[in-house]
Design a protein around this motif. Structure first.
Motif, PDB file in Angstrom:
ATOM      1  N   ARG A  71      63.500   9.491  93.384  1.00 11.01           N
ATOM      2  CA  ARG A  71      63.466  10.610  92.443  1.00 11.01           C
ATOM      3  C   ARG A  71      64.824  10.611  91.763  1.00 11.01           C
ATOM      4  NH1 ARG A  71      59.416  14.467  92.945  1.00 11.01           N
ATOM      5  NH2 ARG A  71      58.117  14.154  94.781  1.00 11.01           N
ATOM      6  N   ASP A  96      59.884  16.607  86.152  1.00  4.66           N
ATOM      7  CA  ASP A  96      58.465  16.912  86.337  1.00  4.66           C
ATOM      8  C   ASP A  96      57.610  15.657  86.535  1.00  4.66           C
ATOM      9  OD1 ASP A  96      58.548  15.930  83.738  1.00  4.66           O
ATOM     10  OD2 ASP A  96      57.014  17.325  83.011  1.00  4.66           O
ATOM     11  N   LYS A  97      58.217  14.493  86.408  1.00  2.00           N
ATOM     12  CA  LYS A  97      57.464  13.254  86.595  1.00  2.00           C
ATOM     13  C   LYS A  97      57.358  12.862  88.064  1.00  2.00           C
ATOM     14  CE  LYS A  97      58.304  11.608  81.959  1.00  2.00           C
ATOM     15  NZ  LYS A  97      58.406  12.936  81.465  1.00  2.00           N
ATOM     16  N   ARG A 130      56.423   3.216  87.590  1.00  2.00           N
ATOM     17  CA  ARG A 130      55.294   4.152  87.625  1.00  2.00           C
ATOM     18  C   ARG A 130      55.785   5.496  88.139  1.00  2.00           C
ATOM     19  NH1 ARG A 130      53.841  -0.557  89.758  1.00  2.00           N
ATOM     20  NH2 ARG A 130      52.113  -1.713  88.865  1.00  2.00           N
ATOM     21  N   ASN A 131      55.142   6.564  87.641  1.00  2.39           N
ATOM     22  CA  ASN A 131      55.374   7.903  88.186  1.00  2.39           C
ATOM     23  C   ASN A 131      54.055   8.651  88.137  1.00  2.39           C
ATOM     24  OD1 ASN A 131      55.150   9.300  85.594  1.00  2.39           O
ATOM     25  ND2 ASN A 131      57.143   8.406  85.124  1.00  2.39           N
ATOM     26  N   GLU A 132      54.078   9.929  88.420  1.00  3.00           N
ATOM     27  CA  GLU A 132      52.837  10.713  88.477  1.00  3.00           C
ATOM     28  C   GLU A 132      52.104  10.779  87.142  1.00  3.00           C
ATOM     29  OE1 GLU A 132      53.682  14.571  90.105  1.00  3.00           O
ATOM     30  OE2 GLU A 132      54.641  13.719  91.881  1.00  3.00           O
ATOM     31  N   HIS A 133      52.815  10.576  86.040  1.00  6.89           N
ATOM     32  CA  HIS A 133      52.219  10.757  84.720  1.00  6.89           C
ATOM     33  C   HIS A 133      52.042   9.484  83.905  1.00  6.89           C
ATOM     34  CE1 HIS A 133      52.572  15.052  85.277  1.00  6.89           C
ATOM     35  NE2 HIS A 133      53.838  14.889  85.602  1.00  6.89           N
ATOM     36  N   SER A 134      52.764   8.423  84.260  1.00  8.72           N
ATOM     37  CA  SER A 134      52.708   7.244  83.399  1.00  8.72           C
ATOM     38  C   SER A 134      53.109   5.984  84.146  1.00  8.72           C
ATOM     39  CB  SER A 134      53.619   7.429  82.183  1.00  8.72           C
ATOM     40  OG  SER A 134      54.966   7.520  82.600  1.00  8.72           O
ATOM     41  N   SER A 135      52.915   4.887  83.458  1.00  6.76           N
ATOM     42  CA  SER A 135      53.334   3.584  83.957  1.00  6.76           C
ATOM     43  C   SER A 135      53.823   2.783  82.760  1.00  6.76           C
ATOM     44  CB  SER A 135      52.147   2.878  84.616  1.00  6.76           C
ATOM     45  OG  SER A 135      52.511   1.566  84.980  1.00  6.76           O
ATOM     46  N   SER A 136      54.920   2.058  82.929  1.00  2.00           N
ATOM     47  CA  SER A 136      55.407   1.221  81.838  1.00  2.00           C
ATOM     48  C   SER A 136      55.872  -0.113  82.408  1.00  2.00           C
ATOM     49  CB  SER A 136      56.533   1.911  81.074  1.00  2.00           C
ATOM     50  OG  SER A 136      57.633   2.142  81.914  1.00  2.00           O
TER      51      SER A 136
END
Length: 184
Positions: free
Chosen positions: A16, A96-97, A112-118
Motif C-alpha cells: 500500500r 482508495d485503490k 494491479r489494484n482493486e480498481h485497475s490493472s496496467s
C-alpha cells in the motif's frame, strides 16, 4: 542463480502506498530529471540572492525591506513544503485503490489494484532510481513526467531486492530496451 537467470524470474511485490513513499519518489524524480534539478537550483539561487540583499540592506541602511523578509520566509517553505504537499495529494489519489500487486519481469511491469490493472513494457519506463526504501521507475522523457513506485517493503524478503535490481538492469533483454539507472 546467474544474473541472466534471475532476470528471467518474475519478482512480485504487494504493498500500500504511503505519503512517505510519494515524498521519497518525488524527491528521487526531482534529482533524476533535468527540470527537477533546474527548479531546485533556481529556488536555492533566489534564496541566496534574497539573503545577500538582506545583508546588504542591513549593512547600508540598518533596515530590511518587507519583501526581502517575505522572500526569506517563503522560499524555504516552498523548498520544504511543496514536495510534502504534492506527496499528500498523490497519496489521496492512490489511497482508495487499496493494495497494489506488482509483477516485474523481463518483458515489463504489471501493476494491479482493486480498481485497475496496467501493463508497461520497458520502453515506457526505461530508467529507474533506487532509494533506501524504493525503486522508482521513470519515463524516458527529459522531465520524467511519469513514475512508478515499487516499495522495497512490498518484496517477499531482503534477497528479492537484488533480484528486482537484476530484473530492472536486464529489462527488455533482446529488445535493446533495458532499464538503466537514472543519472543522479
Amino acid at each position: 542463480m546467474s544474473g541472466e537467470q534471475q532476470a528471467g524470474t518474475p519478482v512480485e511485490l504487494v504493498y500500500r502506498l504511503t505519503v512517505e513513499d510519494f515524498r521519497e519518489a518525488l524527491g528521487a524524480r526531482s534529482k533524476a530529471s533535468a527540470a527537477g534539478r533546474r527548479n531546485s537550483r533556481l529556488l536555492m539561487a533566489a534564496f541566496a540572492l534574497a539573503a545577500v540583499a538582506t545583508a546588504l540592506s542591513l549593512a547600508n541602511e540598518g533596515t530590511v525591506d518587507p519583501p526581502l523578509v517575505a522572500m526569506l520566509v517563503i522560499l524555504p517553505l516552498v523548498l520544504l513544503g511543496v514536495p510534502r504537499l504534492q506527496a499528500r495529494q498523490f497519496h489521496r489519489l492512490a489511497a482508495d485503490k487499496g493494495e497494489f500487486r506488482a509483477t516485474v519481469e523481463s518483458s515489463g511491469l504489471t501493476v494491479r489494484n482493486e480498481h485497475s490493472s496496467s501493463t508497461h513494457t520497458w520502453p515506457a519506463a526505461p530508467r529507474y532510481v533506487e532509494t533506501p526504501n524504493l525503486f522508482v521507475l521513470l519515463s524516458g522523457d527529459r522531465n520524467a513526467s511519469c513514475l512508478t513506485i515499487l516499495p522495497k517493503r512490498g518484496l517477499a524478503g531482503p534477497a528479492e531486492a537484488g533480484r528486482l535490481r537484476v530484473t530492472l538492469d536486464h529489462g527488455g533483454a533482446g529488445s535493446g530496451a533495458g532499464v538503466q539507472p537514472a543519472v543522479q
